[in-house]
Design a protein around this motif. Structure first.
Motif, short mmCIF file in Angstrom:
data_model
loop_
_atom_site.label_atom_id
_atom_site.label_comp_id
_atom_site.label_asym_id
_atom_site.label_seq_id
_atom_site.Cartn_x
_atom_site.Cartn_y
_atom_site.Cartn_z
N ARG A 1 -26.91 -23.89 -70.71
CA ARG A 1 -27.33 -23.69 -72.12
C ARG A 1 -28.85 -23.05 -72.15
O ARG A 1 -29.66 -23.89 -71.96
N LYS A 2 -29.12 -21.95 -72.59
CA LYS A 2 -30.57 -21.57 -72.60
C LYS A 2 -31.00 -21.78 -74.01
O LYS A 2 -32.11 -22.34 -74.26
N LYS A 3 -30.04 -21.64 -75.24
CA LYS A 3 -30.59 -22.06 -76.51
C LYS A 3 -29.38 -23.03 -77.16
O LYS A 3 -28.50 -22.89 -76.99
N HIS A 4 -29.84 -23.60 -78.34
CA HIS A 4 -29.21 -24.52 -79.12
C HIS A 4 -28.20 -25.53 -78.09
O HIS A 4 -27.09 -25.44 -78.26
N LYS A 5 -29.05 -26.27 -77.61
CA LYS A 5 -28.28 -27.21 -76.73
C LYS A 5 -27.79 -28.15 -77.60
O LYS A 5 -28.42 -28.73 -78.44
N PRO A 6 -26.63 -28.77 -77.18
CA PRO A 6 -26.10 -30.21 -77.80
C PRO A 6 -26.81 -31.06 -77.33
O PRO A 6 -27.67 -31.20 -76.37
N GLU A 7 -26.74 -32.26 -78.04
CA GLU A 7 -27.61 -33.47 -77.62
C GLU A 7 -26.96 -34.17 -76.28
O GLU A 7 -27.83 -34.92 -75.75
N ASN A 8 -25.59 -33.96 -76.07
CA ASN A 8 -25.13 -34.73 -75.20
C ASN A 8 -23.78 -33.96 -74.38
O ASN A 8 -23.68 -32.67 -75.06
N ASN A 9 -23.11 -34.75 -73.55
CA ASN A 9 -22.02 -33.98 -73.04
C ASN A 9 -20.98 -35.01 -73.01
O ASN A 9 -21.29 -36.22 -72.77
N ALA A 10 -19.73 -34.80 -72.87
CA ALA A 10 -18.63 -35.69 -72.86
C ALA A 10 -18.34 -36.41 -71.51
O ALA A 10 -18.28 -37.73 -71.68
N VAL A 11 -18.64 -35.87 -70.48
CA VAL A 11 -18.49 -36.53 -69.09
C VAL A 11 -19.48 -37.64 -69.01
O VAL A 11 -19.29 -38.98 -68.63
N ASP A 12 -20.88 -37.34 -69.15
CA ASP A 12 -22.05 -38.45 -69.12
C ASP A 12 -21.75 -39.46 -70.33
O ASP A 12 -22.07 -40.68 -69.99
N MET A 13 -21.42 -38.82 -71.65
CA MET A 13 -21.08 -40.13 -72.24
C MET A 13 -20.34 -41.07 -72.23
O MET A 13 -20.44 -42.26 -72.28
N ALA A 14 -19.09 -40.66 -71.84
CA ALA A 14 -18.08 -41.48 -71.18
C ALA A 14 -18.36 -42.42 -70.24
O ALA A 14 -18.26 -43.57 -70.16
N ALA A 15 -19.26 -41.94 -69.07
CA ALA A 15 -19.51 -42.49 -67.91
C ALA A 15 -20.66 -43.78 -68.63
O ALA A 15 -20.55 -44.80 -68.11
N ASP A 16 -21.60 -43.26 -69.29
CA ASP A 16 -22.37 -44.27 -70.04
C ASP A 16 -21.86 -45.29 -70.78
O ASP A 16 -22.21 -46.67 -70.98
#
Length: 188
Positions: free
Chosen positions: A101-116
């Motif tokens: 994403r170039k603009k307006h990135k979300p704070e996180n992503n589903a795959v990394d959050m789940a792993a964390d």
């Protein structure tokens, strides 16, 4: 509590077990034939899994037991909140999508959050099984584990329930919406 420690204080542990037991007793249709005392004994011997369940709970997932894997002697927990967990919405699918994403990135992503959190994204099959236990995601949607051939082409899949039917859709993996989160599973 620090994430690297992955242990709950005795108060957090007690509060979580109380919430899990109350949810278990309130929703017996999700786990007929299973006994809470046996599940709690497993949890008592697995503090890291308890930490993951607390992460599921604290992000609005309302984890509950949905089955027992006899072969591997493991209880299966899914996020059973009516809508996609509130603390896990507005995320794109994975790190690659986030970085693209170039603009307006979300704070996180589903795959990394789940792993964390120490959990796994539900698969499409698991999502459909969960929907047999109740009506979930009637106003929201949830990312599910995406097959590699779809992901390699830039896409990701998500599911929801509308018109008393489970739908599977696709989107660019970099997309995110305030009503889309993800649901996870955990084996204890």
């Amino acid at each position: 509590m620090t994430k690297s420690n992955k242990e709950l204080s005795s108060e957090q542990r007690e509060e979580l077990l109380k919430a899990l037991k109350a949810r278990f007793e309130k929703n017996m249709n999700r786990h007929e034939g299973l006994e809470w005392n046996e599940i709690q004994a497993k949890l008592d011997n697995n503090t890291e899994k308890l930490w993951s369940l607390n992460e599921m709970e604290s992000t609005g997932g309302e984890p509950d037991v949905v089955g027992y894997d006899e072969k591997n002697d493991a209880y299966i927990f899914y996020d059973c909140s009516a809508q996609s967990p509130k603390g896990r919405r507005s995320v794109c699918y994975d790190r690659e999508a986030l970085e693209s994403r170039k603009k307006h990135k979300p704070e996180n992503n589903a795959v990394d959050m789940a792993a964390d959190m120490g959990i796994e994204l539900l698969t499409e099959e698991q999502y459909r099984e969960m929907q047999k236990l109740g009506d979930f995601d009637t106003k929201t949607s949830s990312w599910v584990e995406t097959p590699s051939n779809i992901r390699e082409l830039g896409g990701a899949i998500f599911c929801d329930r509308r018109y008393d039917t489970v739908f599977v859709y696709h989107n660019g993996a970099e997309s995110y919406y305030s009503a889309r989160g993800f649901r996870g599973s955990l084996r204890v």
